[in-house]
Structures are given as C-alpha cells and as structure tokens.
Write a protein that holds these residues in place. Structure first.
Motif, PDB file in Angstrom:
ATOM      1  N   SER A 128       0.736  -1.223   0.044  1.00  0.00           N
ATOM      2  CA  SER A 128      -0.096   0.155  -0.054  1.00  0.00           C
ATOM      3  C   SER A 128       0.975   1.404  -0.066  1.00  0.00           C
ATOM      4  O   SER A 128       0.398   2.307  -0.306  1.00  0.00           O
ATOM      5  CB  SER A 128      -1.057  -0.018   1.410  1.00  0.00           C
ATOM      6  N   ARG A 129       2.131   1.101   0.511  1.00  0.00           N
ATOM      7  CA  ARG A 129       3.164   2.260   0.311  1.00  0.00           C
ATOM      8  C   ARG A 129       3.962   2.434  -0.866  1.00  0.00           C
ATOM      9  O   ARG A 129       4.838   3.226  -0.863  1.00  0.00           O
ATOM     10  CB  ARG A 129       3.923   2.285   1.641  1.00  0.00           C
ATOM     11  N   ARG A 130       3.656   1.619  -1.736  1.00  0.00           N
ATOM     12  CA  ARG A 130       4.439   1.642  -2.883  1.00  0.00           C
ATOM     13  C   ARG A 130       4.430   2.824  -3.935  1.00  0.00           C
ATOM     14  O   ARG A 130       5.323   3.084  -4.590  1.00  0.00           O
ATOM     15  CB  ARG A 130       4.436   0.125  -4.047  1.00  0.00           C
ATOM     16  N   GLU A 172      -1.731  12.673  -5.411  1.00  0.00           N
ATOM     17  CA  GLU A 172      -3.023  12.759  -4.717  1.00  0.00           C
ATOM     18  C   GLU A 172      -2.959  13.182  -3.399  1.00  0.00           C
ATOM     19  O   GLU A 172      -3.835  14.085  -2.937  1.00  0.00           O
ATOM     20  CB  GLU A 172      -3.331  11.133  -4.565  1.00  0.00           C
ATOM     21  N   ARG A 173      -2.211  12.773  -2.578  1.00  0.00           N
ATOM     22  CA  ARG A 173      -2.204  13.748  -1.189  1.00  0.00           C
ATOM     23  C   ARG A 173      -0.728  13.917  -0.762  1.00  0.00           C
ATOM     24  O   ARG A 173       0.265  13.159  -1.211  1.00  0.00           O
ATOM     25  CB  ARG A 173      -2.826  12.601  -0.023  1.00  0.00           C
ATOM     26  N   ALA A 196      -0.527   9.027  -7.902  1.00  0.00           N
ATOM     27  CA  ALA A 196      -1.616   8.252  -8.434  1.00  0.00           C
ATOM     28  C   ALA A 196      -1.051   7.411  -9.548  1.00  0.00           C
ATOM     29  O   ALA A 196      -1.538   6.417  -9.574  1.00  0.00           O
ATOM     30  CB  ALA A 196      -2.642   9.235  -9.178  1.00  0.00           C
ATOM     31  N   SER A 197       0.125   7.786  -9.950  1.00  0.00           N
ATOM     32  CA  SER A 197       0.771   6.993 -10.999  1.00  0.00           C
ATOM     33  C   SER A 197       2.229   6.288 -10.310  1.00  0.00           C
ATOM     34  O   SER A 197       2.955   7.022  -9.649  1.00  0.00           O
ATOM     35  CB  SER A 197       1.254   7.583 -12.133  1.00  0.00           C
ATOM     36  N   HIS A 198       2.265   4.917 -10.350  1.00  0.00           N
ATOM     37  CA  HIS A 198       3.514   4.436  -9.768  1.00  0.00           C
ATOM     38  C   HIS A 198       4.590   4.720 -10.747  1.00  0.00           C
ATOM     39  O   HIS A 198       5.833   4.719 -10.074  1.00  0.00           O
ATOM     40  CB  HIS A 198       3.377   2.978  -9.685  1.00  0.00           C
ATOM     41  N   GLU A 203       9.909   7.610 -11.600  1.00  0.00           N
ATOM     42  CA  GLU A 203      10.691   8.273 -12.410  1.00  0.00           C
ATOM     43  C   GLU A 203      11.513   9.585 -11.298  1.00  0.00           C
ATOM     44  O   GLU A 203      12.582  10.116 -11.599  1.00  0.00           O
ATOM     45  CB  GLU A 203       9.886   9.044 -13.407  1.00  0.00           C
ATOM     46  N   ILE A 204      10.654   9.847 -10.412  1.00  0.00           N
ATOM     47  CA  ILE A 204      10.920  11.175  -9.560  1.00  0.00           C
ATOM     48  C   ILE A 204      11.977  10.606  -8.577  1.00  0.00           C
ATOM     49  O   ILE A 204      12.799  11.262  -8.509  1.00  0.00           O
ATOM     50  CB  ILE A 204       9.635  11.541  -9.093  1.00  0.00           C
TER      51      ILE A 204
END
Length: 336
Positions: A128-130, A172-173, A196-198, A203-204
């Motif tokens: 859930s933290r990925r 998202e948050r 929202a995007s893994h 990349e970041i």
C-alpha cells in the motif's frame, strides 16, 4: 569367814544372768521387745506407703497411656486427612499440568498463525506504500506560504529536480509525518507524498537519487521510499551490520536472488540467508550483526511465566515429565 557365807554374799551383791525370776533380767527383756515391736510397726508403715505410691504410679501410668492413646488417635486422623488432601492435590496438579501442556500447544499454534499474519500484514502495508515517497530535510513550516501542501511539493520537486514546469506529477495527497512537532534543534518531520501513478513516482525518485538530493533553504533534502516500520527496523540493522563489518575490513552485499555475499580478507562466501551468515560469523569469532526474527518457540519461552520461574527454558512439552511420574520417582528413592 566361812566359804559358804562368802559365796552367798557374792550371789546377793551381783545378780546372776541365769536367775530367771531375777528382776533386772525381766526388765531387759521387756525393753528389747518394745524395740522389736516398734521396728515392725515402722516396717509395716513403710510397706503401706510403698503400696500407696505404687497405686498412685499405676494410676498415673494408666492416665498417661489413655492420654497417649487419645493423642495417637487424633494424630492418625490428622494423618489420614492430610493424606487425602495430598492425594486430591496430586490429582489436581496432574490435571493442571495436562491442561497447561494443552494450552501451551494451542498458544504455540496461535503464535505460528500470528507470525504468519504479521508477515502478511507487513507485506500488505508495504504494497500500500509503494506509490508513496518521503521527503526528508524540509524545514518545519516551509509550506505555510503555499495554498496547499500538494502545491508546495509540486513546486519543490519541479524547481529542484529540473522537471518540466507544465508536467503533471499526479499527486493525490501530501502531508507531514504524523507526530508532535519537534523542537527547533531537532531534525524536522518528513513529508509523505502519494502519487496516483506508480511510474511517475519511480521516475521522480530515480531522478532524485541520480542528483543525490538537493539543497533547500540551506538544508540537504533527500527522497526515499515510504517503508513500513518493520522494514525500517530491518534497514537500520542492515546499516549497523555494514558499519560493524566495515570496522573488521569485511564487506557484504545482497545480490539477486535474495542471498548474502560476504567479502572476507581470505575470500568471498555466499550465504543463503542472514541466519546462516550469523552462525558462520559467530563460529569465526566475529560479532553477531544479523539478528534473526524471533521464532514462536522463543516467544513462548519469553512470554511463559512458568517456564522462566521454574528454570525450564530448555524444556519442551514433549520431554517434560508429568507430576505423578516425578512423585513416584521421589517415593521410590525414599524407600531405598
């Protein structure tokens, strides 16, 4: 003087003992008779006193015997009662030990299940933290002049990671880590950001690692994954292990698949797990740096008050002798 007169006069002066009717002789025999009578009376009184004493002694012996009989009867009754209570206590202790063994077996199964569920829960929490990252080093209150924390994080990342200004980071948050505000001289809290995007998140964080972080308001800022507390604990142990081994001129790494490669001074060795490496290093006299997780058996020993109090840390339910067997062994040794 004629001899006849002389003999007569002599007989008159000295009374003879053979004169039966002589008065002195009668008086002497009377005195001796009185003495014999008094002796007989004294002897009789003594015999009567001795008989009275014997009667008293016999009476006391009878009373003492009766008292002893009553006391022995009471002692026998107390012994019988005590024996019955001991037998009842033995049965109850044996039942309690049997129930304790069954309870320990049930607890061991529950601890196995709990260990499995904890591992599953840690895995689910990690999944859930990925999509999250943590930003470490930003001063407390740096986002106060921004419309929101999300806007502040987007601006921070675009300006310091050379990202396109019009790119959508899909945040998202974003919020500071939970906890009380630290003092001014303490490290600031981290900022948790959920994407929202893994793919965007990866990349970041890859760009931040390539740049080895950046400086913001004269403080070094780093980005890292959002790990669970259990994983953070393992990572801390891992870093401490590397530091200790580095002091011994030993390096190690974890190649894929999950194994452990340790570079000793005399060569390199690959271990299948951290537990295997720990045992081998302990055999070589090196410090134990890898702490394996606590097993369910160790947890039972740690949590079981009875095992600790009676010194049965190395005793297992399978090798434990029952209370009745121990008591029977003790009785046989007493008979010998």
């Amino acid at each position: 003087m004629p001899k006849s007169q002389l003999k007569k006069s002599n007989h008159d002066k000295v009374p003879g003992k053979h004169a039966v009717n002589n008065k002195p002789l009668v008086e002497e025999s009377g005195a001796s008779g009185c003495a014999s009578f008094s002796q007989r009376d004294t002897k009789g009184q003594r015999e009567e006193g001795n008989m009275a004493n014997l009667d008293v002694i016999l009476q006391e012996l009878r009373e003492f015997r009766q008292e002893n009989s009553e006391q022995l009867r009471d002692i026998r009754e107390d012994i019988n009662k005590t024996k019955n209570r001991i037998d009842e206590a033995e049965e109850r202790i044996a039942e309690a030990e049997e129930r304790l063994e069954s309870v320990e077996g049930a607890v061991s199964e529950l601890l196995k299940l709990q260990t499995h569920m904890e591992a599953r829960l840690t895995d689910q929490e990690g999944r859930s933290r990925r999509d999250n990252i943590r930003i470490h080093g930003v001063c407390e209150g740096a986002e106060e002049n921004s419309p929101s924390v999300i806007y502040f994080v987007e601006t921070l990342l675009k300006e310091n990671l050379d990202l396109p200004p019009f790119s959508d980071l899909k945040i998202e948050r974003a919020h500071q880590a939970l906890g009380t505000k630290p003092p001014a001289d303490a490290p600031p809290r981290s900022i948790v950001v959920k994407f929202a995007s893994h793919r965007t998140k990866e990349e970041i964080i890859k760009t931040a690692w390539q740049k080895q972080g950046f400086v913001y308001q004269e403080r070094k800022v780093n980005l890292d994954h959002d790990y669970s507390p259990e994983v953070l604990k393992k990572r801390k142990e891992y870093v401490e292990a590397k530091r200790v081994l580095r002091e011994k001129n030993i390096r190690f790494q974890t190649p894929f698949p999950a194994k452990l490669r340790v570079f000793f001074q005399d060569g390199t060795r690959i271990y299948g797990s951290a537990e295997e490496a720990t045992k081998d290093m302990a055999a070589k006299g090196l410090p134990v740096v890898f702490k394996p997780p606590e097993t369910w058996v160790e947890r039972i020993k740690r949590l079981s008050w009875s095992a600790v109090s009676r010194g049965r840390e190395t005793e297992t339910p399978a090798s434990r002798t029952g209370f009745k067997e121990k008591l029977e062994t003790f009785r046989r040794s007493e008979r010998l």
